[in-house]
Design an enzyme around this catalytic site. Structure first.
Site, PDB file in Angstrom:
ATOM      1  N   LYS A 117     -28.536 -44.869  65.888  1.00 14.02           N
ATOM      2  CA  LYS A 117     -28.914 -45.280  67.245  1.00 14.02           C
ATOM      3  C   LYS A 117     -29.555 -46.652  67.204  1.00 14.02           C
ATOM      4  O   LYS A 117     -30.410 -46.915  66.352  1.00 14.02           O
ATOM      5  CB  LYS A 117     -29.938 -44.253  67.777  1.00 14.02           C
ATOM      6  CG  LYS A 117     -30.432 -44.529  69.179  1.00 14.02           C
ATOM      7  CD  LYS A 117     -29.567 -43.854  70.227  1.00 14.02           C
ATOM      8  CE  LYS A 117     -29.866 -44.312  71.638  1.00 14.02           C
ATOM      9  NZ  LYS A 117     -29.251 -45.619  71.968  1.00 14.02           N
TER      10      LYS A 117
ATOM     11  N   LYS B 284     -38.159 -46.290  63.282  1.00 15.36           N
ATOM     12  CA  LYS B 284     -38.683 -46.120  64.647  1.00 15.36           C
ATOM     13  C   LYS B 284     -38.352 -44.719  65.165  1.00 15.36           C
ATOM     14  O   LYS B 284     -39.214 -43.999  65.671  1.00 15.36           O
ATOM     15  CB  LYS B 284     -38.046 -47.177  65.555  1.00 15.36           C
ATOM     16  CG  LYS B 284     -38.699 -47.314  66.899  1.00 15.36           C
ATOM     17  CD  LYS B 284     -37.950 -48.319  67.770  1.00 15.36           C
ATOM     18  CE  LYS B 284     -37.869 -49.708  67.144  1.00 15.36           C
ATOM     19  NZ  LYS B 284     -37.302 -50.709  68.060  1.00 15.36           N
TER      20      LYS B 284
ATOM     21  N   LYS C  88     -27.939 -51.099  64.439  1.00 18.27           N
ATOM     22  CA  LYS C  88     -28.139 -52.269  65.304  1.00 18.27           C
ATOM     23  C   LYS C  88     -26.857 -53.070  65.339  1.00 18.27           C
ATOM     24  O   LYS C  88     -26.122 -53.137  64.351  1.00 18.27           O
ATOM     25  CB  LYS C  88     -29.276 -53.146  64.762  1.00 18.27           C
ATOM     26  CG  LYS C  88     -29.763 -54.169  65.760  1.00 18.27           C
ATOM     27  CD  LYS C  88     -30.524 -53.505  66.899  1.00 18.27           C
ATOM     28  CE  LYS C  88     -31.821 -54.157  67.213  1.00 18.27           C
ATOM     29  NZ  LYS C  88     -32.758 -53.274  67.886  1.00 18.27           N
TER      30      LYS C  88
ATOM     31  N   THR D 235     -39.493 -49.602  77.479  1.00 20.99           N
ATOM     32  CA  THR D 235     -40.121 -50.205  76.303  1.00 20.99           C
ATOM     33  C   THR D 235     -41.501 -50.739  76.679  1.00 20.99           C
ATOM     34  O   THR D 235     -42.498 -50.467  75.999  1.00 20.99           O
ATOM     35  CB  THR D 235     -39.226 -51.306  75.693  1.00 20.99           C
ATOM     36  OG1 THR D 235     -37.922 -50.766  75.490  1.00 20.99           O
ATOM     37  CG2 THR D 235     -39.768 -51.792  74.365  1.00 20.99           C
TER      38      THR D 235
ATOM     39  N   ASN E 225     -36.927 -58.474  79.406  1.00 17.16           N
ATOM     40  CA  ASN E 225     -37.145 -57.111  79.907  1.00 17.16           C
ATOM     41  C   ASN E 225     -38.470 -56.537  79.406  1.00 17.16           C
ATOM     42  O   ASN E 225     -39.278 -56.037  80.187  1.00 17.16           O
ATOM     43  CB  ASN E 225     -35.960 -56.232  79.481  1.00 17.16           C
ATOM     44  CG  ASN E 225     -36.203 -54.776  79.807  1.00 17.16           C
ATOM     45  OD1 ASN E 225     -36.911 -54.084  79.082  1.00 17.16           O
ATOM     46  ND2 ASN E 225     -35.661 -54.303  80.900  1.00 17.16           N
TER      47      ASN E 225
ATOM     48  N   SER F  68     -34.089 -43.666  75.831  1.00 16.30           N
ATOM     49  CA  SER F  68     -32.659 -43.585  75.498  1.00 16.30           C
ATOM     50  C   SER F  68     -32.315 -42.171  75.051  1.00 16.30           C
ATOM     51  O   SER F  68     -31.276 -41.616  75.420  1.00 16.30           O
ATOM     52  CB  SER F  68     -32.317 -44.547  74.354  1.00 16.30           C
ATOM     53  OG  SER F  68     -32.096 -45.846  74.837  1.00 16.30           O
TER      54      SER F  68
END
Ligand code: GLU
Length: 452
Positions: A70, A94, A106, A190, A221, A349
């Site tokens: 992810k 994470k 990523k 976030t 963001n 997510s």
């Protein structure tokens, strides 16, 4: 010597330390020191002027020991293989620190979205996913937004994936528009998570949040939502900065007005009533909370010397170099490490993916309550580990994370942890019960016998 600013080398060093501290042995390090899969793609795009241009993109899938991989996809001219590799490993740690059932990944595409039209961006987004589709999916590898990628881009990517597969698979990607199965609260998640960890840290160090001061570097963001939620919590945001410039007001910026200004002008620069400020001055401001919310390696040894903040909330991935980190630690700055601080995005997510799997959607309050519960619990787990072993928050976060990944790898029969350090189960609480909502937990524990 390893390059001080290479994210891949930095995270390998962090892994090495955690493996040694936990006595996990060389095999665990060898297993996790490289992404299990690194894919490079070339994506042809017909540009508006008729030229055909080819963009290079990558996807690093670090490990799937704890679940499908992810992580977001970034569009940026400075994307490199080692950056994407390093970021994929940070995603593993994470998700592990949060107890989410994922590994890390990523993606990155070398491009400059500021110079591209919307149509060109759409073609690039679709082409990138077409190339990677065979290696992705809701149970394989699940992308999301990152630097310079938006809900709209996720929408295009989902549509392309659905077309390739001939199916509707909303759980393929997260951070997508609500109407396509996105989650309430994902866009601001976030920043929201950053603020939950700041509140938890403030409590631990006895800082009164109302009236405290903050400075934020980066106003995409993450930075803008962090400003919004800090302001809501009563924090005075004195300075913000983006790629085009900075805005500073010693009495505190009017954040709601600033957000409206940025919506129109696409920069904080020139915000009426504010003074200009550059990065070095922003880092050196006398504020309680400093939030690096831009890219990697912003707080190096030199910038670290300037810092006067009590708390650094790492909203970006890898914003502090190892040398900067050491210097700040020696000065007693409370650092909330990236893999914990900015985990609110991937946590929502995860909520989005769960909702897609169920086909049943939660109201905003429910998302927010669950996010707060998970962020606070993860913070407390890491803090407990820090106190128990007299280490930094960063080292503690890595102990929690690497322990979990190694345990999963062993359970799969990939490695054996020879003389692994025993960690009392109460120190690993967040990992044992990642999904349990505190409200539900009470209901269950009071329920008479089997609910099945
Ligand atoms: N790009 C975000 C991160 O670095 C979110 C990733 C996700 O939601 O999968 O954590």
């Amino acid at each position: 010597m390893a390059d001080e600013t290479n994210p891949f080398h930095i995270v390998q060093g962090q892994l090495r330390r955690a493996v040694d501290n936990l006595h996990l042995g060389q095999s665990v390090y060898n297993l996790l020191k490289d992404p299990m899969r690194m894919i490079e793609v070339a994506v042809p795009v017909r540009m508006d002027d008729g030229r055909l241009e080819t963009f290079i993109g990558y996807r690093a899938q670090h490990t799937d020991a704890t679940g499908p991989t992810k992580g977001g996809i970034r569009f940026h001219p400075d994307v490199t293989i080692d950056e994407v590799k390093g970021l994929s490993m940070w995603m593993t740690f994470k998700t592990a620190v949060m107890g989410l059932p994922y590994g890390g990944a990523k993606g990155g595409v070398i491009c400059d979205p500021a110079q591209m039209s919307e149509r060109e961006l759409e073609e690039l987004s679709r082409g990138y996913i077409r190339r990677l589709a065979p290696m992705m999916g809701p149970e394989v590898d699940i992308p999301a937004p990152d630097v310079n990628t938006s809900a709209q881009i996720m929408g295009w990517m989902l549509d392309e994936f659905d077309r390739v597969r001939g199916q509707h698979l909303p759980g393929f990607i997260t951070g997508k528009p609500l109407v396509l199965g996105g989650s309430e609260g994902r866009t601001g998640a976030t920043g929201r998570g950053v603020v939950f960890t700041v509140l938890a840290a403030a409590k631990r160090i006895g800082l009164e949040v109302k009236g405290a001061t903050a400075a934020i570097q980066g106003f995409g963001n993450v930075g803008s939502y962090t400003a919004h939620y800090l302001h809501q919590a009563g924090v005075k945001v004195l300075a913000v900065e983006d790629v085009k410039g900075g805005a500073y007001d010693p009495d505190g910026l009017d954040v709601p007005r600033l957000l409206k200004y940025v919506e129109k002008m696409h920069t904080v620069r020139g915000f009426p009533g504010s003074q200009e400020i550059d990065t070095r001055r922003l880092f050196g401001l006398e504020v309680d909370i400093l939030v690096p919310a831009a890219l990697e390696n912003q707080i190096d040894e030199e910038n670290a010397r300037l810092v006067r903040a009590k708390i650094i909330a790492e909203a970006a991935n890898g914003p502090t170099t190892p040398e900067g980190d050491q210097l700040l630690a020696s000065r007693g700055v409370f650092i909330i490490p990236d893999i914990l601080c900015n985990a609110g995005g991937v946590t929502v997510s995860y909520f989005e993916w769960v909702q897609n799997t169920m086909g049943y959607y939660w109201p905003p309050q429910e998302v927010d309550r669950k996010l707060r519960a998970m962020m606070t619990k993860a913070f407390d787990t890491v803090y407990k580990m820090k106190q128990a072993h007299h280490i930094s928050m960063r080292e503690a976060a890595y102990l929690v994370a690497v322990h979990r990944v190694a345990e999963a790898a062993e359970a799969r029969g990939w490695v054996r942890r020879e003389n692994a350090m025993e960690i009392p189960s109460d120190q690993l609480q967040a990992m044992a019960t990642p999904l349990v909502d505190p409200a539900l937990q009470t209901a269950h524990s009071q329920a008479p016998g089997n609910l099945g």
